[in-house]
Every structure is written in structure tokens, then in C-alpha cells.
Design a protein around this motif. Sequence first.
Motif, PDB file in Angstrom:
ATOM      1  N   ASP A 136      44.581  34.830  48.241  1.00 22.65           N
ATOM      2  CA  ASP A 136      43.505  35.818  48.238  1.00 22.65           C
ATOM      3  C   ASP A 136      43.257  36.267  46.799  1.00 22.65           C
ATOM      4  O   ASP A 136      44.177  36.740  46.119  1.00 22.65           O
ATOM      5  CB  ASP A 136      43.905  37.011  49.106  1.00 22.65           C
ATOM      6  CG  ASP A 136      42.782  38.026  49.293  1.00 22.65           C
ATOM      7  OD1 ASP A 136      41.751  37.927  48.593  1.00 22.65           O
ATOM      8  OD2 ASP A 136      42.948  38.919  50.144  1.00 22.65           O
ATOM      9  N   PHE A 183      37.506  40.889  36.630  1.00 25.61           N
ATOM     10  CA  PHE A 183      38.450  39.853  36.217  1.00 25.61           C
ATOM     11  C   PHE A 183      37.958  39.135  34.962  1.00 25.61           C
ATOM     12  O   PHE A 183      38.713  38.902  34.012  1.00 25.61           O
ATOM     13  CB  PHE A 183      38.653  38.851  37.350  1.00 25.61           C
ATOM     14  CG  PHE A 183      39.420  37.625  36.954  1.00 25.61           C
ATOM     15  CD1 PHE A 183      40.806  37.655  36.839  1.00 25.61           C
ATOM     16  CD2 PHE A 183      38.754  36.435  36.698  1.00 25.61           C
ATOM     17  CE1 PHE A 183      41.511  36.522  36.466  1.00 25.61           C
ATOM     18  CE2 PHE A 183      39.452  35.298  36.330  1.00 25.61           C
ATOM     19  CZ  PHE A 183      40.838  35.337  36.209  1.00 25.61           C
ATOM     20  N   THR A 224      44.515  43.531  29.352  1.00 22.34           N
ATOM     21  CA  THR A 224      45.534  43.187  30.345  1.00 22.34           C
ATOM     22  C   THR A 224      44.897  43.205  31.719  1.00 22.34           C
ATOM     23  O   THR A 224      44.444  44.249  32.172  1.00 22.34           O
ATOM     24  CB  THR A 224      46.698  44.177  30.314  1.00 22.34           C
ATOM     25  OG1 THR A 224      47.261  44.173  29.010  1.00 22.34           O
ATOM     26  CG2 THR A 224      47.763  43.776  31.323  1.00 22.34           C
ATOM     27  N   LEU A 283      41.903  38.806  45.839  1.00 27.65           N
ATOM     28  CA  LEU A 283      42.125  40.249  45.727  1.00 27.65           C
ATOM     29  C   LEU A 283      43.604  40.607  45.676  1.00 27.65           C
ATOM     30  O   LEU A 283      43.949  41.770  45.452  1.00 27.65           O
ATOM     31  CB  LEU A 283      41.452  40.970  46.892  1.00 27.65           C
ATOM     32  CG  LEU A 283      39.931  40.789  47.027  1.00 27.65           C
ATOM     33  CD1 LEU A 283      39.420  41.537  48.247  1.00 27.65           C
ATOM     34  CD2 LEU A 283      39.211  41.238  45.771  1.00 27.65           C
ATOM     35  N   ALA A 284      44.481  39.632  45.868  1.00 26.54           N
ATOM     36  CA  ALA A 284      45.916  39.901  45.814  1.00 26.54           C
ATOM     37  C   ALA A 284      46.331  40.266  44.395  1.00 26.54           C
ATOM     38  O   ALA A 284      45.774  39.754  43.408  1.00 26.54           O
ATOM     39  CB  ALA A 284      46.700  38.677  46.283  1.00 26.54           C
ATOM     40  N   GLU A 285      47.308  41.141  44.273  1.00 28.10           N
ATOM     41  CA  GLU A 285      47.725  41.643  42.963  1.00 28.10           C
ATOM     42  C   GLU A 285      48.184  40.531  42.026  1.00 28.10           C
ATOM     43  O   GLU A 285      47.953  40.595  40.812  1.00 28.10           O
ATOM     44  CB  GLU A 285      48.850  42.665  43.140  1.00 28.10           C
ATOM     45  CG  GLU A 285      49.289  43.337  41.835  1.00 28.10           C
ATOM     46  CD  GLU A 285      50.368  44.376  42.058  1.00 28.10           C
ATOM     47  OE1 GLU A 285      50.885  44.909  41.067  1.00 28.10           O
ATOM     48  OE2 GLU A 285      50.676  44.667  43.237  1.00 28.10           O
ATOM     49  N   GLU A 286      48.803  39.504  42.596  1.00 22.24           N
ATOM     50  CA  GLU A 286      49.345  38.444  41.745  1.00 22.24           C
ATOM     51  C   GLU A 286      48.320  37.379  41.367  1.00 22.24           C
ATOM     52  O   GLU A 286      48.608  36.495  40.549  1.00 22.24           O
ATOM     53  CB  GLU A 286      50.519  37.763  42.450  1.00 22.24           C
ATOM     54  CG  GLU A 286      50.168  37.005  43.721  1.00 22.24           C
ATOM     55  CD  GLU A 286      50.227  37.856  44.975  1.00 22.24           C
ATOM     56  OE1 GLU A 286      50.423  37.287  46.070  1.00 22.24           O
ATOM     57  OE2 GLU A 286      50.075  39.099  44.864  1.00 22.24           O
ATOM     58  N   SER A 328      56.549  44.774  34.082  1.00 22.72           N
ATOM     59  CA  SER A 328      57.207  45.382  35.230  1.00 22.72           C
ATOM     60  C   SER A 328      58.172  46.456  34.761  1.00 22.72           C
ATOM     61  O   SER A 328      58.564  46.469  33.619  1.00 22.72           O
ATOM     62  CB  SER A 328      57.940  44.304  36.022  1.00 22.72           C
ATOM     63  OG  SER A 328      58.882  43.651  35.201  1.00 22.72           O
ATOM     64  N   PRO A 342      44.439  42.968  35.908  1.00 23.44           N
ATOM     65  CA  PRO A 342      45.231  43.553  36.985  1.00 23.44           C
ATOM     66  C   PRO A 342      46.374  42.622  37.375  1.00 23.44           C
ATOM     67  O   PRO A 342      46.206  41.425  37.471  1.00 23.44           O
ATOM     68  CB  PRO A 342      44.209  43.685  38.140  1.00 23.44           C
ATOM     69  CG  PRO A 342      42.871  43.706  37.453  1.00 23.44           C
ATOM     70  CD  PRO A 342      43.025  42.854  36.243  1.00 23.44           C
ATOM     71  N   GLY A 343      47.535  43.199  37.595  1.00 21.30           N
ATOM     72  CA  GLY A 343      48.673  42.403  38.012  1.00 21.30           C
ATOM     73  C   GLY A 343      49.378  41.700  36.877  1.00 21.30           C
ATOM     74  O   GLY A 343      50.302  40.924  37.096  1.00 21.30           O
ATOM     75  N   THR A 370      34.496  42.642  41.652  1.00 22.87           N
ATOM     76  CA  THR A 370      35.886  42.306  41.353  1.00 22.87           C
ATOM     77  C   THR A 370      35.955  41.084  40.443  1.00 22.87           C
ATOM     78  O   THR A 370      36.772  41.037  39.508  1.00 22.87           O
ATOM     79  CB  THR A 370      36.661  42.038  42.654  1.00 22.87           C
ATOM     80  OG1 THR A 370      36.540  43.172  43.513  1.00 22.87           O
ATOM     81  CG2 THR A 370      38.136  41.795  42.367  1.00 22.87           C
TER      82      THR A 370
END
Length: 230
Positions: free
Chosen positions: A110, A160, A223, A112-115, A230, A225-226, A156
Motif C-alpha cells: 500500500d 511524496f 526527509t 499509504l503505508a508508513e514504510e 528511529s 514520511p517514514g 499524497t
Amino acid sequence: MARGVKDQGKRVKTARGRTASSVRWLERQLNDPYVKQAKADGYRSRAAYKLIELDDRFAVLKEARRVVDLGIAPGGWSQVVRRRRPQAAVAGIDLLPVEPLEGVTILELDFLAEEAPGALLAALGGPPDLVLSDMAANTVGHKQTDHLRTMGLVETAADFAIATLAPGGGFVAKVLAGGTDPELLALLKTHFRTVKHAKPPASRKGSSEWYVIAQGFKGGIETPPGMGES
């Protein structure tokens, strides 16, 4: 008994279990010159010619070395990139499974997934020169809702692109009738030297789709998203 078709101006007779809308869709497919040409040219979908026509007009693929294909399924746009820019690295992403394409990294994920952003950049080995998006939300039959869902995907995709593009890069995305929403258009004009709308000839006349073509990315790399530490 109506399963026969004519060679020219093919018409499909209504058969038991086949709805009127499916008959219209099948007739359109059988008589669509772009569908026939796609089969002859070895493209997976007629949508390939939309990108070909946009590239012929705006040179969106010129000098592209790293390309992201958002909503890659079934792969027609990436095929065009590979044929026109065979040395380019290409990474595509889609929720749907996609048959392998030589020279293309395909992520079944997906967007839209964070990764997702980090996975795309890792697959490319660097910032993209071009972000392509032929994504559209699954329709629910309510015009306003369908428009909002699809434009949400476009926004979105634009975020990106702005977060990851190399300077001078480009962004091409499907939008719906009326073009890009004012807020998104203003955002694109802030970050790109030129922003234009076009409806390539391969887009069906009855379709509400248009494409926004933003070229000459002004900014540096942010940077995405994702991609934070960490």
C-alpha cells in the motif's frame, strides 16, 4: 445465443448472466484502437499510450535516471519508461500483484503505508528524477466521494514527490475533471517551475480524467514520511 461479433464495429449481444454495463464495456474494449494497438505493441494496457503521448508533448521522460511508478498495475507505464529510457532505474508500487517486468523493482504494498516511501527510495538507490502516478481510488458510485478519494491519492503522491525528488525533477499524476484542486495547484506551483494540465488523446472522450504535469522541481531533498531516524 448472442455471442458472435463482427470484425468491424463489433457489437456484443446480451447473453444470460451478462449485464448491460458489462456488454457496453466489452464492446468498447473490442472496438478500441488503443486496446488493439497495445496488444500489437506488447503493452500490458492501453494506458501506456497516455504516457507516450504526454512524453511526446512534454518530454517528461527526458534524462530521467530514477523513476517511481505509483499504482504500477498492470505495468504499462513502466514498460514505456523502460523502452524510452532503458538505462533508468524504475521502482513501482501497487496493492495488486503485478507480473515481473525486466529492469523494474515491483513492491506489492500500500503506497499509504508508513514504510512505502523508504522502500521505494531504497529500491531506486537514490532520489527519483520523476514520480509518475496513474492511481485512482476504487469507485463507490458517488461522484463527489469518488472525486475526493482520488484527489486524496493525488495529494499524497504530490507530497511524496516534493519530499523525495531530485532538483529539476518532474511529477505526473492523474486528476479528475476540473483539474487539480486549488490548494494542491498552489503547492505544485510553489515547488515546480511549470505546472500544466493535459488530456492525452488516449484518454477516452467520456472519461473525466486529466493529467497534471509539474516540471522543474525547485527544492532540495527533504526527509520523506517514514524515513526519519528511529
